[in-house]
Design a protein around this motif. Structure first.
Motif, PDB file in Angstrom:
ATOM      1  N   ALA A  21       0.824  -1.057  -0.027  1.00 16.72           N
ATOM      2  CA  ALA A  21      -0.132   0.049  -0.002  1.00 16.72           C
ATOM      3  C   ALA A  21       0.815   1.177  -0.102  1.00 16.72           C
ATOM      4  N   MET A  22       0.520   2.236  -0.690  1.00 15.55           N
ATOM      5  CA  MET A  22       1.137   3.552  -0.698  1.00 15.55           C
ATOM      6  C   MET A  22       0.894   4.511   0.402  1.00 15.55           C
ATOM      7  N   ASN A  23       1.903   5.215   0.927  1.00 16.69           N
ATOM      8  CA  ASN A  23       1.614   6.073   2.033  1.00 16.69           C
ATOM      9  C   ASN A  23       1.047   7.457   1.311  1.00 16.69           C
ATOM     10  N   LEU A  24      -0.402   7.870   1.961  1.00 17.54           N
ATOM     11  CA  LEU A  24      -1.220   8.615   1.265  1.00 17.54           C
ATOM     12  C   LEU A  24      -1.167   9.984   2.163  1.00 17.54           C
ATOM     13  N   GLN A  25      -0.111   9.893   3.108  1.00 15.26           N
ATOM     14  CA  GLN A  25      -0.427  11.241   3.974  1.00 15.26           C
ATOM     15  C   GLN A  25      -0.364  12.507   3.451  1.00 15.26           C
ATOM     16  N   SER A  26       0.817  12.655   2.479  1.00 17.79           N
ATOM     17  CA  SER A  26       0.975  14.173   1.858  1.00 17.79           C
ATOM     18  C   SER A  26      -0.234  14.490   1.153  1.00 17.79           C
ATOM     19  N   TRP A  27      -0.743  13.406   0.202  1.00 17.76           N
ATOM     20  CA  TRP A  27      -1.898  13.846  -0.534  1.00 17.76           C
ATOM     21  C   TRP A  27      -3.078  14.325   0.428  1.00 17.76           C
ATOM     22  N   PHE A  28      -3.460  13.680   1.526  1.00 14.59           N
ATOM     23  CA  PHE A  28      -4.455  13.831   2.364  1.00 14.59           C
ATOM     24  C   PHE A  28      -4.236  15.301   2.966  1.00 14.59           C
ATOM     25  N   ASP A  29      -2.941  15.709   3.427  1.00 12.11           N
ATOM     26  CA  ASP A  29      -2.764  16.887   4.062  1.00 12.11           C
ATOM     27  C   ASP A  29      -2.843  17.883   2.906  1.00 12.11           C
ATOM     28  N   ARG A  30      -2.599  17.770   1.650  1.00 14.67           N
ATOM     29  CA  ARG A  30      -2.672  18.759   0.730  1.00 14.67           C
ATOM     30  C   ARG A  30      -4.234  18.937   0.531  1.00 14.67           C
ATOM     31  N   ASP A  31      -5.064  18.007   0.349  1.00 14.66           N
ATOM     32  CA  ASP A  31      -6.273  18.336  -0.510  1.00 14.66           C
ATOM     33  C   ASP A  31      -7.595  18.243   0.782  1.00 14.66           C
ATOM     34  N   PHE A  32      -7.045  17.901   2.105  1.00 13.47           N
ATOM     35  CA  PHE A  32      -8.261  17.927   3.009  1.00 13.47           C
ATOM     36  C   PHE A  32      -7.850  18.562   4.102  1.00 13.47           C
ATOM     37  N   ASN A  33      -8.838  18.874   5.082  1.00 15.13           N
ATOM     38  CA  ASN A  33      -8.790  19.593   6.200  1.00 15.13           C
ATOM     39  C   ASN A  33      -9.153  18.398   7.382  1.00 15.13           C
ATOM     40  N   ALA A  34      -8.182  17.895   8.173  1.00 14.37           N
ATOM     41  CA  ALA A  34      -8.326  16.725   9.167  1.00 14.37           C
ATOM     42  C   ALA A  34      -9.479  16.898   9.864  1.00 14.37           C
ATOM     43  N   ASP A  35      -9.608  18.285  10.259  1.00  8.95           N
ATOM     44  CA  ASP A  35     -10.693  18.497  11.346  1.00  8.95           C
ATOM     45  C   ASP A  35     -12.005  18.157  10.874  1.00  8.95           C
ATOM     46  N   ASP A  36     -12.168  18.209   9.510  1.00 14.17           N
ATOM     47  CA  ASP A  36     -13.635  17.955   9.030  1.00 14.17           C
ATOM     48  C   ASP A  36     -13.876  16.548   9.060  1.00 14.17           C
ATOM     49  N   TYR A  37     -13.096  15.838   9.348  1.00 15.43           N
ATOM     50  CA  TYR A  37     -13.278  14.135   9.497  1.00 15.43           C
ATOM     51  C   TYR A  37     -13.016  13.566  10.909  1.00 15.43           C
ATOM     52  N   PHE A  38     -13.480  12.318  10.807  1.00 17.37           N
ATOM     53  CA  PHE A  38     -13.493  11.527  12.062  1.00 17.37           C
ATOM     54  C   PHE A  38     -12.004  10.950  12.116  1.00 17.37           C
ATOM     55  N   MET A  39     -11.159  11.649  12.478  1.00 19.80           N
ATOM     56  CA  MET A  39      -9.646  11.352  12.524  1.00 19.80           C
ATOM     57  C   MET A  39      -9.272  10.099  13.511  1.00 19.80           C
ATOM     58  N   PRO A  40      -9.958  10.252  14.761  1.00 14.16           N
ATOM     59  CA  PRO A  40      -9.681   9.218  15.632  1.00 14.16           C
ATOM     60  C   PRO A  40      -9.772   7.765  15.247  1.00 14.16           C
ATOM     61  N   VAL A  41     -10.621   7.608  14.164  1.00  7.69           N
ATOM     62  CA  VAL A  41     -11.035   6.163  13.597  1.00  7.69           C
ATOM     63  C   VAL A  41      -9.713   5.742  12.917  1.00  7.69           C
ATOM     64  N   THR A  42      -8.850   6.764  12.566  1.00  6.26           N
ATOM     65  CA  THR A  42      -7.745   6.161  11.840  1.00  6.26           C
ATOM     66  C   THR A  42      -6.564   6.083  12.696  1.00  6.26           C
ATOM     67  N   GLU A  43      -6.609   6.481  13.824  1.00  4.66           N
ATOM     68  CA  GLU A  43      -5.623   6.282  14.980  1.00  4.66           C
ATOM     69  C   GLU A  43      -5.549   4.876  15.618  1.00  4.66           C
ATOM     70  N   PHE A  44      -6.948   4.674  15.640  1.00  3.83           N
ATOM     71  CA  PHE A  44      -7.163   3.143  16.524  1.00  3.83           C
ATOM     72  C   PHE A  44      -7.719   2.038  15.522  1.00  3.83           C
ATOM     73  N   GLY A  45      -7.772   2.382  14.183  1.00  2.62           N
ATOM     74  CA  GLY A  45      -7.969   1.525  13.064  1.00  2.62           C
ATOM     75  C   GLY A  45      -6.772   0.756  12.258  1.00  2.62           C
ATOM     76  N   TRP A  46      -5.646   0.841  12.811  1.00  3.00           N
ATOM     77  CA  TRP A  46      -4.625   0.376  12.302  1.00  3.00           C
ATOM     78  C   TRP A  46      -4.425   0.869  10.840  1.00  3.00           C
ATOM     79  N   ILE A  47      -4.827   1.964  10.283  1.00  6.05           N
ATOM     80  CA  ILE A  47      -4.664   2.288   8.907  1.00  6.05           C
ATOM     81  C   ILE A  47      -3.588   3.205   8.651  1.00  6.05           C
ATOM     82  N   ARG A  48      -2.848   3.348   9.862  1.00  3.81           N
ATOM     83  CA  ARG A  48      -1.593   4.170  10.053  1.00  3.81           C
ATOM     84  C   ARG A  48      -0.466   3.381  10.377  1.00  3.81           C
ATOM     85  N   TYR A  49       1.030   3.765   9.621  1.00  4.16           N
ATOM     86  CA  TYR A  49       1.900   2.964   9.906  1.00  4.16           C
ATOM     87  C   TYR A  49       3.237   3.761  10.190  1.00  4.16           C
TER      88      TYR A  49
END
Length: 449
Positions: A124-152
Protein backbone atom coordinates in the motif's frame (compact mmCIF):
# COMPACT_ATOMS: atom_id res chain seq x y z
CA UNK A 1 -17.73 -33.39 18.59
CA UNK A 2 -20.08 -30.92 20.28
CA UNK A 3 -17.09 -28.87 21.37
CA UNK A 4 -15.72 -28.72 17.83
CA UNK A 5 -19.09 -27.66 16.42
CA UNK A 6 -19.42 -25.05 19.13
CA UNK A 7 -15.98 -23.58 18.56
CA UNK A 8 -16.65 -23.42 14.85
CA UNK A 9 -19.99 -21.72 15.40
CA UNK A 10 -18.40 -19.10 17.64
CA UNK A 11 -15.69 -18.55 15.08
CA UNK A 12 -18.27 -18.04 12.34
CA UNK A 13 -20.15 -15.57 14.53
CA UNK A 14 -17.02 -13.51 15.04
CA UNK A 15 -15.83 -13.64 11.45
CA UNK A 16 -19.24 -12.54 10.22
CA UNK A 17 -18.79 -9.20 11.99
CA UNK A 18 -15.31 -8.42 11.01
CA UNK A 19 -15.36 -5.67 8.53
CA UNK A 20 -11.53 -6.13 8.41
CA UNK A 21 -5.55 -13.39 5.91
CA UNK A 22 -2.26 -12.75 5.15
CA UNK A 23 1.02 -14.29 6.38
CA UNK A 24 3.32 -12.09 8.38
CA UNK A 25 6.26 -10.23 6.89
CA UNK A 26 9.33 -8.79 8.62
CA UNK A 27 8.76 -5.31 10.01
CA UNK A 28 10.35 -2.52 7.99
CA UNK A 29 11.01 1.07 8.88
CA UNK A 30 8.25 3.53 8.08
CA UNK A 31 10.56 5.79 6.06
CA UNK A 32 11.30 2.93 3.65
CA UNK A 33 7.67 2.76 2.56
CA UNK A 34 6.57 4.08 -0.85
CA UNK A 35 5.07 7.55 -0.45
CA UNK A 36 2.61 9.28 -2.72
CA UNK A 37 4.00 12.36 -4.43
CA UNK A 38 1.21 14.78 -5.36
CA UNK A 39 1.54 16.23 -8.84
CA UNK A 40 -1.76 18.09 -9.18
CA UNK A 41 -5.43 17.50 -9.77
CA UNK A 42 -5.49 17.89 -13.54
CA UNK A 43 -6.68 14.67 -15.17
CA UNK A 44 -4.27 12.91 -17.47
CA UNK A 45 -4.55 13.82 -21.15
CA UNK A 46 -4.18 10.17 -22.10
CA UNK A 47 -6.93 7.71 -21.50
CA UNK A 48 -6.48 6.04 -18.14
CA UNK A 49 -8.38 3.05 -16.81
CA UNK A 50 -8.12 2.26 -13.11
CA UNK A 51 -8.79 -1.15 -11.64
CA UNK A 52 -10.84 -0.94 -8.46
CA UNK A 53 -11.65 -3.91 -6.18
CA UNK A 54 -13.71 -4.28 -3.05
CA UNK A 55 -15.45 -6.93 -0.96
CA UNK A 56 -19.21 -7.26 -1.11
CA UNK A 57 -21.61 -5.46 1.26
CA UNK A 58 -19.21 -2.55 1.71
CA UNK A 59 -20.01 0.03 -0.96
CA UNK A 60 -23.27 -1.22 -2.36
CA UNK A 61 -24.19 -3.39 -5.33
CA UNK A 62 -22.02 -3.25 -8.48
CA UNK A 63 -24.89 -1.51 -10.26
CA UNK A 64 -25.24 1.15 -7.56
CA UNK A 65 -21.49 1.77 -7.40
CA UNK A 66 -21.28 2.07 -11.18
CA UNK A 67 -24.22 4.43 -11.41
CA UNK A 68 -23.72 6.55 -8.30
CA UNK A 69 -19.93 6.67 -8.05
CA UNK A 70 -17.98 5.54 -11.07
CA UNK A 71 -20.04 7.08 -13.87
CA UNK A 72 -20.07 10.57 -12.30
CA UNK A 73 -16.34 10.30 -11.57
CA UNK A 74 -15.59 9.33 -15.16
CA UNK A 75 -17.78 12.12 -16.51
CA UNK A 76 -15.92 14.61 -14.30
CA UNK A 77 -12.35 13.44 -14.84
CA UNK A 78 -12.29 11.31 -17.98
CA UNK A 79 -10.75 8.50 -15.94
CA UNK A 80 -12.36 5.11 -16.52
CA UNK A 81 -12.74 2.57 -13.72
CA UNK A 82 -13.08 -1.20 -13.92
CA UNK A 83 -14.93 -2.53 -10.87
CA UNK A 84 -14.63 -5.95 -9.27
CA UNK A 85 -16.55 -6.93 -6.12
CA UNK A 86 -15.87 -10.29 -4.45
CA UNK A 87 -17.02 -12.11 -1.30
CA UNK A 88 -14.94 -11.33 1.80
CA UNK A 89 -12.73 -14.43 1.90
CA UNK A 90 -12.25 -14.65 -1.86
CA UNK A 91 -11.36 -10.96 -1.99
CA UNK A 92 -8.34 -11.20 0.32
CA UNK A 93 -7.12 -14.43 -1.28
CA UNK A 94 -7.19 -12.81 -4.70
CA UNK A 95 -5.38 -9.68 -3.51
CA UNK A 96 -2.55 -11.84 -2.20
CA UNK A 97 -2.33 -13.67 -5.51
CA UNK A 98 -2.36 -10.45 -7.51
CA UNK A 99 0.31 -8.95 -5.27
CA UNK A 100 2.58 -11.94 -5.91
CA UNK A 101 2.30 -11.37 -9.67
CA UNK A 102 2.55 -7.59 -9.55
CA UNK A 103 -1.02 -7.10 -10.77
CA UNK A 104 -2.70 -5.45 -7.80
CA UNK A 105 -5.72 -3.24 -8.53
CA UNK A 106 -4.83 0.43 -8.53
CA UNK A 107 -7.34 1.15 -5.76
CA UNK A 108 -8.74 -1.41 -3.37
CA UNK A 109 -10.93 -1.50 -0.27
CA UNK A 110 -9.02 -1.95 2.95
CA UNK A 111 -10.12 -3.37 6.30
CA UNK A 112 -8.45 -2.42 9.55
CA UNK A 113 -7.73 -6.12 10.10
CA UNK A 114 -5.22 -6.07 7.23
CA UNK A 115 -4.11 -2.45 6.81
CA UNK A 116 -0.98 -2.67 8.99
CA UNK A 117 0.19 -5.83 7.21
CA UNK A 118 -0.32 -4.36 3.75
CA UNK A 119 1.66 -1.25 4.70
CA UNK A 120 4.38 -3.40 6.28
CA UNK A 121 4.67 -5.51 3.14
CA UNK A 122 4.85 -2.39 0.95
CA UNK A 123 1.64 -3.35 -0.83
CA UNK A 124 0.00 0.00 0.00
CA UNK A 125 1.13 3.53 -0.75
CA UNK A 126 1.72 6.24 1.86
CA UNK A 127 -1.15 8.69 1.32
CA UNK A 128 -0.39 11.22 4.04
CA UNK A 129 1.00 14.01 1.84
CA UNK A 130 -1.95 13.85 -0.52
CA UNK A 131 -4.46 13.91 2.32
CA UNK A 132 -2.71 16.86 3.99
CA UNK A 133 -2.72 18.76 0.71
CA UNK A 134 -6.34 18.22 -0.26
CA UNK A 135 -8.31 17.88 2.98
CA UNK A 136 -8.74 19.50 6.36
CA UNK A 137 -8.36 16.80 9.02
CA UNK A 138 -10.69 18.69 11.37
CA UNK A 139 -13.55 18.00 8.97
CA UNK A 140 -13.22 14.24 9.42
CA UNK A 141 -13.43 11.62 12.17
CA UNK A 142 -9.68 11.26 12.50
CA UNK A 143 -9.70 9.17 15.74
CA UNK A 144 -10.90 6.20 13.69
CA UNK A 145 -7.61 6.36 11.77
CA UNK A 146 -5.57 6.23 14.97
CA UNK A 147 -7.25 3.16 16.41
CA UNK A 148 -8.08 1.54 13.09
CA UNK A 149 -4.55 0.40 12.24
CA UNK A 150 -4.60 2.19 8.90
CA UNK A 151 -1.59 4.23 10.05
CA UNK A 152 1.94 2.85 9.92
CA UNK A 153 4.10 1.98 11.77
CA UNK A 154 1.86 2.92 14.73
CA UNK A 155 -1.14 5.07 15.64
CA UNK A 156 0.95 8.23 15.24
CA UNK A 157 2.28 7.19 11.83
CA UNK A 158 1.20 8.06 8.31
CA UNK A 159 -2.01 7.10 6.57
CA UNK A 160 -1.77 4.07 4.30
CA UNK A 161 -5.53 3.93 3.80
CA UNK A 162 -8.18 6.64 3.80
CA UNK A 163 -11.57 5.89 5.40
CA UNK A 164 -14.78 6.54 3.53
CA UNK A 165 -16.96 5.27 6.39
CA UNK A 166 -16.66 3.76 9.85
CA UNK A 167 -18.66 1.41 12.04
CA UNK A 168 -18.85 0.95 15.78
CA UNK A 169 -20.35 -1.08 18.59
CA UNK A 170 -23.53 -0.32 20.46
CA UNK A 171 -25.91 -1.78 23.02
CA UNK A 172 -28.93 -2.95 21.02
CA UNK A 173 -32.11 -3.65 22.93
CA UNK A 174 -35.54 -5.17 22.24
CA UNK A 175 -38.06 -2.53 23.28
CA UNK A 176 -40.95 -4.99 23.27
CA UNK A 177 -39.24 -7.22 25.84
CA UNK A 178 -38.38 -4.24 28.03
CA UNK A 179 -41.98 -3.02 27.86
CA UNK A 180 -43.38 -6.47 28.69
CA UNK A 181 -41.14 -6.72 31.77
CA UNK A 182 -41.74 -3.12 32.85
CA UNK A 183 -38.02 -2.36 32.79
CA UNK A 184 -36.70 1.08 31.81
CA UNK A 185 -34.80 1.28 28.55
CA UNK A 186 -30.99 1.48 28.61
CA UNK A 187 -29.45 4.94 28.70
CA UNK A 188 -26.21 6.30 27.33
CA UNK A 189 -24.63 6.47 30.79
CA UNK A 190 -25.20 2.83 31.70
CA UNK A 191 -22.38 0.74 33.14
CA UNK A 192 -21.93 -2.98 32.59
CA UNK A 193 -23.30 -3.51 36.09
CA UNK A 194 -26.46 -1.64 35.04
CA UNK A 195 -26.71 -3.93 32.04
CA UNK A 196 -26.42 -6.99 34.27
CA UNK A 197 -29.03 -5.71 36.74
CA UNK A 198 -31.52 -5.11 33.93
CA UNK A 199 -30.76 -8.51 32.41
CA UNK A 200 -31.66 -10.18 35.69
CA UNK A 201 -35.08 -8.50 35.62
CA UNK A 202 -35.63 -9.36 31.96
CA UNK A 203 -34.75 -13.07 32.05
CA UNK A 204 -38.00 -15.05 32.22
CA UNK A 205 -39.47 -18.56 32.31
CA UNK A 206 -42.76 -17.54 30.83
CA UNK A 207 -44.59 -20.87 30.75
CA UNK A 208 -43.26 -22.34 34.00
CA UNK A 209 -41.63 -25.35 32.40
CA UNK A 210 -38.30 -24.68 34.09
CA UNK A 211 -36.70 -23.42 30.88
CA UNK A 212 -35.83 -19.82 30.13
CA UNK A 213 -37.98 -18.29 27.40
CA UNK A 214 -36.53 -14.77 27.42
CA UNK A 215 -32.87 -14.02 28.08
CA UNK A 216 -31.79 -10.69 29.49
CA UNK A 217 -28.74 -10.44 27.26
CA UNK A 218 -26.29 -12.34 25.11
CA UNK A 219 -22.57 -12.07 25.84
CA UNK A 220 -19.42 -13.68 24.49
CA UNK A 221 -15.72 -12.71 24.63
CA UNK A 222 -15.58 -11.34 21.09
CA UNK A 223 -13.71 -8.27 19.87
CA UNK A 224 -16.84 -6.09 19.92
CA UNK A 225 -17.89 -6.70 23.53
CA UNK A 226 -14.87 -8.13 25.34
CA UNK A 227 -11.97 -6.04 24.01
CA UNK A 228 -13.65 -2.65 24.68
CA UNK A 229 -14.87 -3.95 28.07
CA UNK A 230 -11.27 -4.71 28.99
CA UNK A 231 -10.34 -1.15 27.98
CA UNK A 232 -13.32 0.27 29.89
CA UNK A 233 -12.03 -1.54 32.98
CA UNK A 234 -8.60 0.02 32.55
CA UNK A 235 -6.73 -2.72 30.69
CA UNK A 236 -5.93 -3.93 27.20
CA UNK A 237 -5.75 -7.18 25.28
CA UNK A 238 -2.16 -6.46 24.24
CA UNK A 239 0.40 -4.09 25.68
CA UNK A 240 0.80 -0.61 24.09
CA UNK A 241 3.49 -1.91 21.73
CA UNK A 242 1.20 -4.80 20.73
CA UNK A 243 3.95 -7.29 21.50
CA UNK A 244 2.71 -8.84 24.73
CA UNK A 245 -0.56 -10.53 25.66
CA UNK A 246 -2.27 -8.87 28.64
CA UNK A 247 -5.18 -11.28 29.09
CA UNK A 248 -3.86 -12.43 32.47
CA UNK A 249 -3.89 -8.86 33.84
CA UNK A 250 -6.67 -7.91 36.33
CA UNK A 251 -8.83 -5.83 33.96
CA UNK A 252 -8.92 -8.56 31.33
CA UNK A 253 -9.59 -11.33 33.86
CA UNK A 254 -12.31 -9.29 35.54
CA UNK A 255 -14.01 -8.73 32.18
CA UNK A 256 -13.84 -12.39 31.19
CA UNK A 257 -15.18 -13.42 34.60
CA UNK A 258 -18.11 -11.00 34.18
CA UNK A 259 -19.02 -12.63 30.86
CA UNK A 260 -18.68 -16.18 32.18
CA UNK A 261 -20.71 -15.33 35.30
CA UNK A 262 -23.49 -13.89 33.14
CA UNK A 263 -23.90 -17.37 31.65
CA UNK A 264 -23.29 -19.72 34.57
CA UNK A 265 -23.82 -17.75 37.79
CA UNK A 266 -26.56 -15.27 36.91
CA UNK A 267 -27.95 -17.36 34.02
CA UNK A 268 -29.05 -14.27 32.09
CA UNK A 269 -27.22 -15.12 28.85
CA UNK A 270 -27.84 -18.32 26.87
CA UNK A 271 -24.99 -20.85 27.09
CA UNK A 272 -22.84 -21.35 23.99
CA UNK A 273 -24.25 -24.79 23.26
CA UNK A 274 -27.77 -23.40 23.03
CA UNK A 275 -26.71 -20.60 20.71
CA UNK A 276 -24.60 -22.91 18.58
CA UNK A 277 -27.39 -25.42 17.97
CA UNK A 278 -28.53 -25.67 14.36
CA UNK A 279 -32.14 -25.79 15.47
CA UNK A 280 -33.89 -24.16 18.40
CA UNK A 281 -34.54 -20.71 19.76
CA UNK A 282 -31.74 -18.94 17.94
CA UNK A 283 -31.67 -20.48 14.46
CA UNK A 284 -32.70 -17.10 13.07
CA UNK A 285 -29.90 -15.36 14.98
CA UNK A 286 -29.51 -14.25 18.58
CA UNK A 287 -30.99 -10.75 18.54
CA UNK A 288 -33.34 -11.38 15.58
CA UNK A 289 -34.85 -14.32 17.50
CA UNK A 290 -36.77 -11.86 19.67
CA UNK A 291 -35.81 -13.88 22.74
CA UNK A 292 -32.79 -11.81 23.84
CA UNK A 293 -33.36 -8.38 25.31
CA UNK A 294 -29.86 -6.94 24.88
CA UNK A 295 -26.73 -7.54 22.86
CA UNK A 296 -23.56 -5.53 22.29
CA UNK A 297 -22.83 -5.79 18.58
CA UNK A 298 -21.62 -3.92 15.53
CA UNK A 299 -23.64 -1.14 13.90
CA UNK A 300 -23.33 -2.85 10.51
CA UNK A 301 -26.01 -5.31 11.69
CA UNK A 302 -28.56 -2.53 11.32
CA UNK A 303 -28.74 -3.24 7.58
CA UNK A 304 -30.14 -6.72 8.23
CA UNK A 305 -32.03 -5.88 11.43
CA UNK A 306 -33.97 -2.89 10.12
CA UNK A 307 -37.04 -5.00 9.27
CA UNK A 308 -37.21 -7.10 12.44
CA UNK A 309 -40.80 -7.75 13.58
CA UNK A 310 -40.35 -6.04 16.95
CA UNK A 311 -39.40 -2.63 18.26
CA UNK A 312 -35.74 -2.08 18.99
CA UNK A 313 -33.23 0.71 19.49
CA UNK A 314 -29.60 1.32 20.43
CA UNK A 315 -27.42 3.29 22.84
CA UNK A 316 -23.63 3.43 23.11
CA UNK A 317 -21.65 0.66 24.76
CA UNK A 318 -21.75 0.67 28.58
CA UNK A 319 -18.95 2.06 30.72
CA UNK A 320 -16.62 0.08 32.94
CA UNK A 321 -14.78 0.90 36.14
CA UNK A 322 -12.32 3.14 34.25
CA UNK A 323 -14.84 4.83 31.95
CA UNK A 324 -16.34 4.26 28.52
CA UNK A 325 -14.63 2.46 25.64
CA UNK A 326 -16.29 1.69 22.33
CA UNK A 327 -15.51 -0.68 19.49
CA UNK A 328 -15.16 1.15 16.21
CA UNK A 329 -13.05 1.47 13.12
CA UNK A 330 -12.95 2.35 9.44
CA UNK A 331 -13.57 0.78 6.07
CA UNK A 332 -11.04 2.48 3.83
CA UNK A 333 -9.35 2.69 0.45
CA UNK A 334 -5.70 1.99 -0.27
CA UNK A 335 -3.66 2.59 -3.40
CA UNK A 336 -1.33 -0.15 -4.60
CA UNK A 337 2.30 0.84 -4.22
CA UNK A 338 2.99 -0.45 -7.74
CA UNK A 339 0.24 1.47 -9.52
CA UNK A 340 1.16 3.10 -12.81
CA UNK A 341 -1.45 5.81 -12.22
CA UNK A 342 -0.93 7.22 -8.71
CA UNK A 343 -2.39 10.68 -9.42
CA UNK A 344 -5.51 9.28 -11.03
CA UNK A 345 -5.87 6.70 -8.27
CA UNK A 346 -5.73 9.45 -5.66
CA UNK A 347 -8.37 11.43 -7.53
CA UNK A 348 -10.63 8.38 -7.27
CA UNK A 349 -9.95 7.90 -3.54
CA UNK A 350 -10.49 11.57 -2.78
CA UNK A 351 -13.75 11.40 -4.74
CA UNK A 352 -15.12 9.01 -2.11
CA UNK A 353 -14.43 11.31 0.83
CA UNK A 354 -15.63 14.45 -0.89
CA UNK A 355 -18.97 15.96 0.18
CA UNK A 356 -20.34 14.97 -3.22
CA UNK A 357 -20.18 11.30 -2.22
CA UNK A 358 -20.23 11.44 1.58
CA UNK A 359 -23.77 12.83 1.47
CA UNK A 360 -24.92 9.84 -0.60
CA UNK A 361 -26.02 7.76 2.36
CA UNK A 362 -27.07 4.80 0.27
CA UNK A 363 -23.43 4.54 -0.78
CA UNK A 364 -22.09 4.80 2.77
CA UNK A 365 -24.46 2.01 3.80
CA UNK A 366 -27.05 1.52 6.53
CA UNK A 367 -25.42 1.26 9.95
CA UNK A 368 -22.14 2.84 8.87
CA UNK A 369 -21.13 6.46 9.51
CA UNK A 370 -19.73 8.81 6.85
CA UNK A 371 -16.10 9.78 7.39
CA UNK A 372 -17.03 13.44 6.83
CA UNK A 373 -18.37 14.90 10.08
CA UNK A 374 -20.84 17.27 8.45
CA UNK A 375 -22.45 14.40 6.56
CA UNK A 376 -22.62 12.20 9.66
CA UNK A 377 -24.36 14.86 11.75
CA UNK A 378 -26.70 15.89 8.97
CA UNK A 379 -30.31 15.40 10.05
CA UNK A 380 -31.14 13.70 6.75
CA UNK A 381 -28.54 11.06 7.53
CA UNK A 382 -29.52 10.57 11.16
CA UNK A 383 -33.14 10.04 10.15
CA UNK A 384 -32.35 7.83 7.16
CA UNK A 385 -34.73 4.95 6.52
CA UNK A 386 -33.70 1.92 8.54
CA UNK A 387 -31.70 3.67 11.26
CA UNK A 388 -32.91 3.28 14.87
CA UNK A 389 -34.22 6.35 16.66
CA UNK A 390 -31.13 6.93 18.77
CA UNK A 391 -28.44 6.17 16.21
CA UNK A 392 -26.92 9.59 16.89
CA UNK A 393 -25.81 8.28 20.29
CA UNK A 394 -23.47 5.96 18.40
CA UNK A 395 -22.10 8.77 16.28
CA UNK A 396 -21.58 10.88 19.40
CA UNK A 397 -19.62 8.07 21.05
CA UNK A 398 -16.74 8.42 18.56
CA UNK A 399 -14.41 10.07 21.14
CA UNK A 400 -14.51 6.83 23.13
CA UNK A 401 -13.43 4.57 20.29
CA UNK A 402 -10.72 2.24 21.52
CA UNK A 403 -11.22 -0.28 18.73
CA UNK A 404 -9.43 -3.55 19.17
CA UNK A 405 -5.78 -4.51 19.06
CA UNK A 406 -5.43 -5.34 15.37
CA UNK A 407 -1.88 -5.12 14.07
CA UNK A 408 0.07 -8.02 12.64
CA UNK A 409 -1.72 -11.33 11.91
CA UNK A 410 -4.87 -10.27 13.73
CA UNK A 411 -7.12 -12.77 11.98
CA UNK A 412 -4.82 -15.51 13.26
CA UNK A 413 -4.02 -14.53 16.83
CA UNK A 414 -7.34 -12.83 17.70
CA UNK A 415 -10.10 -14.36 15.62
CA UNK A 416 -8.72 -17.91 15.59
CA UNK A 417 -6.43 -18.52 18.56
CA UNK A 418 -7.84 -16.17 21.19
CA UNK A 419 -11.43 -17.00 20.29
CA UNK A 420 -10.85 -20.73 20.61
CA UNK A 421 -8.87 -20.46 23.85
CA UNK A 422 -11.43 -18.26 25.61
CA UNK A 423 -14.25 -20.45 24.30
CA UNK A 424 -13.04 -23.14 26.70
CA UNK A 425 -13.98 -20.87 29.61
CA UNK A 426 -17.32 -20.15 27.96
CA UNK A 427 -17.94 -23.88 27.80
CA UNK A 428 -17.36 -24.09 31.54
CA UNK A 429 -14.41 -26.41 30.97
CA UNK A 430 -11.75 -24.07 32.40
CA UNK A 431 -11.55 -21.15 34.80
CA UNK A 432 -11.03 -17.71 33.21
CA UNK A 433 -7.49 -17.53 34.62
CA UNK A 434 -6.57 -20.88 33.05
CA UNK A 435 -8.13 -19.97 29.70
CA UNK A 436 -6.38 -16.58 29.66
CA UNK A 437 -2.99 -18.15 30.43
CA UNK A 438 -3.45 -20.68 27.66
CA UNK A 439 -4.49 -17.94 25.23
CA UNK A 440 -1.45 -15.80 26.07
CA UNK A 441 0.89 -18.76 25.58
CA UNK A 442 -0.55 -19.46 22.13
CA UNK A 443 -0.68 -15.79 21.13
CA UNK A 444 2.91 -15.26 22.24
CA UNK A 445 4.11 -18.01 19.92
CA UNK A 446 3.04 -16.08 16.82
CA UNK A 447 2.75 -12.45 17.86
CA UNK A 448 4.96 -10.18 15.82
CA UNK A 449 7.04 -12.96 14.30
Amino acid sequence: MKKIVLLLSMLVLLMSVVTACAPAAPTVAADSQPEAQPSGDTPSQEEVTLKFACWSDTIGTPEAVQTNLIDPFTAKTGIKVELEILPWGEYWTKLQALSATGNMPDVYCMSAAYAWEYADKKMAMNLQSWFDRDFNADDYFMPVTEFGWIRYPDSAGDLYAVPFRWVLGGLFYNKDLFDAAGVAYPTDDWTYDDMLAAAQELTKDGDGDGKTDVWGMFVQPDHILYDPMVAANGGSVLDPANKKCNLTEPAALESLQWIVDAVYTHEVSPPPGLVGAEEGQFKAGVFPSGRVAMVVDGSYNIATWKDLPFGWDVVSQPAGSAGKAVYGGPDSFSIASGTQHPDEAWQFVSHFISPEVQYKYDVVGIGAVPFLKAAAFDEKFLTSDGLPEHFKLLVDSNPYIRFTDFGNRWMEWRISIMTNELAVAMLGEAEPQEAAESACTSIGQILWK
